[in-house]
Enzyme design. Structure first.
Site, PDB file in Angstrom:
ATOM      1  N   THR A 267      -2.200   3.425  10.177  1.00 15.84           N
ATOM      2  CA  THR A 267      -1.820   2.603  11.326  1.00 15.84           C
ATOM      3  C   THR A 267      -0.318   2.719  11.580  1.00 15.84           C
ATOM      4  O   THR A 267       0.129   2.811  12.722  1.00 15.84           O
ATOM      5  CB  THR A 267      -2.207   1.135  11.071  1.00 15.84           C
ATOM      6  OG1 THR A 267      -3.619   1.054  10.848  1.00 15.84           O
ATOM      7  CG2 THR A 267      -1.833   0.268  12.256  1.00 15.84           C
TER       8      THR A 267
ATOM      9  N   ASP B  43       0.809  -1.217   0.000  1.00 21.37           N
ATOM     10  CA  ASP B  43       0.000   0.000   0.000  1.00 21.37           C
ATOM     11  C   ASP B  43       0.848   1.275   0.000  1.00 21.37           C
ATOM     12  O   ASP B  43       0.464   2.287  -0.613  1.00 21.37           O
ATOM     13  CB  ASP B  43      -1.009   0.003   1.151  1.00 21.37           C
ATOM     14  CG  ASP B  43      -0.413  -0.322   2.514  1.00 21.37           C
ATOM     15  OD1 ASP B  43       0.823  -0.336   2.659  1.00 21.37           O
ATOM     16  OD2 ASP B  43      -1.205  -0.580   3.449  1.00 21.37           O
TER      17      ASP B  43
END
Length: 472
Positions: free
Chosen positions: A259, A237
């Site tokens: 995160t 990602d």
């Protein structure tokens, strides 16, 4: 003419399917499905609920196809390092979560076969105890590795279930520790020294390659057109997010903040010096052969896990209001090391932070707004330090920091990062990962052309970042 593609973006706490629309000087995205990605703890450890994740992916793709019957393609990206083991095409148990502690002993065993210095020279990766090669040592210790005949990282596993095609995309493969940093191919010598089974790893493909079309059974079951082309994107990602940095200068640093906070610069060649290894910087694969030279910082996990701890106590937390209160704190708050490994597992984050502060002779914050301010300011300090180190080790004089992802919405974090680093911050786009995913698909289909810089110009035209200037 505007063309539509679908981006499947799987984060460590949530997933989404986004429709992307690309045309001449046109770029936009919109969500068609959002869903949680919650781990499951069983007696043998912490696992990803990969079947539920796949169900949500297929439902999202079906929704995208209903909204856009002419949907040209789809691409999948996710977090790194985790995988499914297979035998004869069947998965051998639910994939482990990288926050599981099973690799503690495996690190020492791995380093007894190949030292940390030798590993860095071979793969260029920072030391993280959950890197794939350590997880595979844990699999061998458990006896599971002997049953497997193949391994697929999470995006490759999703693609396999969709198409039946067995490939490994390079940007995510670079996070396994098993890719040769100089050739970009599987490092067969290292794989042999680690005693891993021959043939375990799938053939490599680069971003922009066609994986294949949907299996007839998948198309029929989920109502998705069988002609839908599945394209390899920057399946890590962060690789997709870096594609969508709206950079106007080559001297930029990026922080892909969710995160995790992935903090670094983009290079043409890796940095493999001993200083780089000791600073724990990594050389991961980027799109078009670029190098993502970066350091992993704990990220918004510290804040979200703190909120979960407070909510487990029965309180309802309004995070935007709490962040506003934290922004208004004028007293000095204690800072802590956001990279301390004690903060990696799930659990009572506020207590762990308070324990760290106590061990270092600092009083813990007394109120929740002060606690949040301490977390955000500690993150900003870690981000600033990482940018400074990336600049020193790479030789790039950074003149702007781009923050993308969910963290770009946290104005306190962006302002503190600008102030502590002394470098202007440009925040946004929020959905950078999905946008980068869309752009690689669009370029593969011929809807747009050009280099990464050309793609980034399109992003800059479509999404206006918010500027934060260092405070005096």
């Amino acid at each position: 003419m505007t063309e539509a593609v679908a981006a499947v973006d799987l984060g460590a706490t949530s997933g989404r399917v986004m429709l992307g629309f690309v045309g001449h000087n046109e770029l936009s995205v919109r969500p068609v499905a959002r869903f949680p990605n919650l781990p499951v703890r069983t007696p043998d450890g912490l696992h990803w609920n990969i079947l539920e994740l796949f169900r949500n992916v297929t439902a999202g793709l079906a929704a995208a196809a209903r909204e856009e019957p002419g949907l040209a393609s789809a691409g999948v990206d996710s977090w790194a390092v985790d995988y499914g083991l297979l035998r004869g095409g069947r998965m051998l148990g639910a994939p482990f979560h990288y926050r599981d502690d099973r690799t503690v002993a495996a690190v020492e065993t791995t380093h007894s076969a190949v030292s940390a210095e030798q590993l860095y020279a071979a793969n260029g990766l920072q030391y993280l105890p959950f890197n794939t090669l350590y997880q595979l040592e844990a699999e061998r210790d458990s006896g599971m590795l002997g049953f497997a005949d193949s391994l697929l990282l999470i995006p490759d596993l999703i693609n396999f279930w969709l198409t039946g095609e067995h490939f490994a995309e390079r940007t995510n493969a670079s996070t396994t520790g098993l890719l040769d940093i100089t050739t970009g191919e599987w490092n067969e010598t290292l794989i042999s020294r680690l005693g891993l089974p021959a043939g375990l790893l799938a053939p490599l493909v680069s971003p922009g390659s066609s994986i294949g079309t949907l299996l007839p059974s998948m198309a029929t079951e989920f109502g998705i057109p069988g002609s839908l082309n599945i394209v390899a994107v920057g399946s890590h990602d962060t690789a997709s997010a870096v594609v969508a940095i709206p950079a106007a200068t080559p001297n930029f640093a990026y922080i892909s903040c969710g995160t995790w906070g992935l903090v670094g610069v983009e290079l043409e060649h890796p940095v493999l010096s001993e200083s780089s290894r000791l600073a724990n910087f990594t050389n991961e694969g980027g799109v078009d052969g670029r190098v993502r030279y970066l350091h992993n910082v704990m990220g918004l996990w510290l804040l979200s896990e703190s909120v979960r701890s407070w909510e487990r106590g029965g309180d309802t937390i309004d995070l935007p209001a709490l962040l506003a209160q934290a922004s208004a704190v004028t007293s000095t708050v204690p800072l802590f090391d956001a990279n301390d490994p004690r903060f990696l597992p799930p659990g009572d984050m506020p207590t762990r932070i308070a324990e760290w502060l106590s061990e270092h002779g600092r009083a813990a914050p007394q109120s929740r707004p002060e606690f949040v301010r301490s977390i955000v300011q500690s993150l900003a300090a870690a981000f600033s330090d990482a940018v400074r180190t990336a600049s020193e080790l790479s030789g790039i004089r950074v003149d702007v920091i781009h923050i993308v992802g969910g963290g770009s919405q946290n104005e306190l974090l962006c302002q503190l990062t600008a102030t502590l680093s002394g470098i202007p911050v440009l925040a946004g786009p929020v959905e950078a990962t999905a946008i980068g995913n869309v752009l690689i698909q669009a370029r593969a289909q011929g809807f747009v052309t050009g280099s990464l810089e050309a793609l980034r110009s399109l992003v800059a035209s479509a999404f206006s970042p918010q500027r934060f200037t260092p405070a005096r």
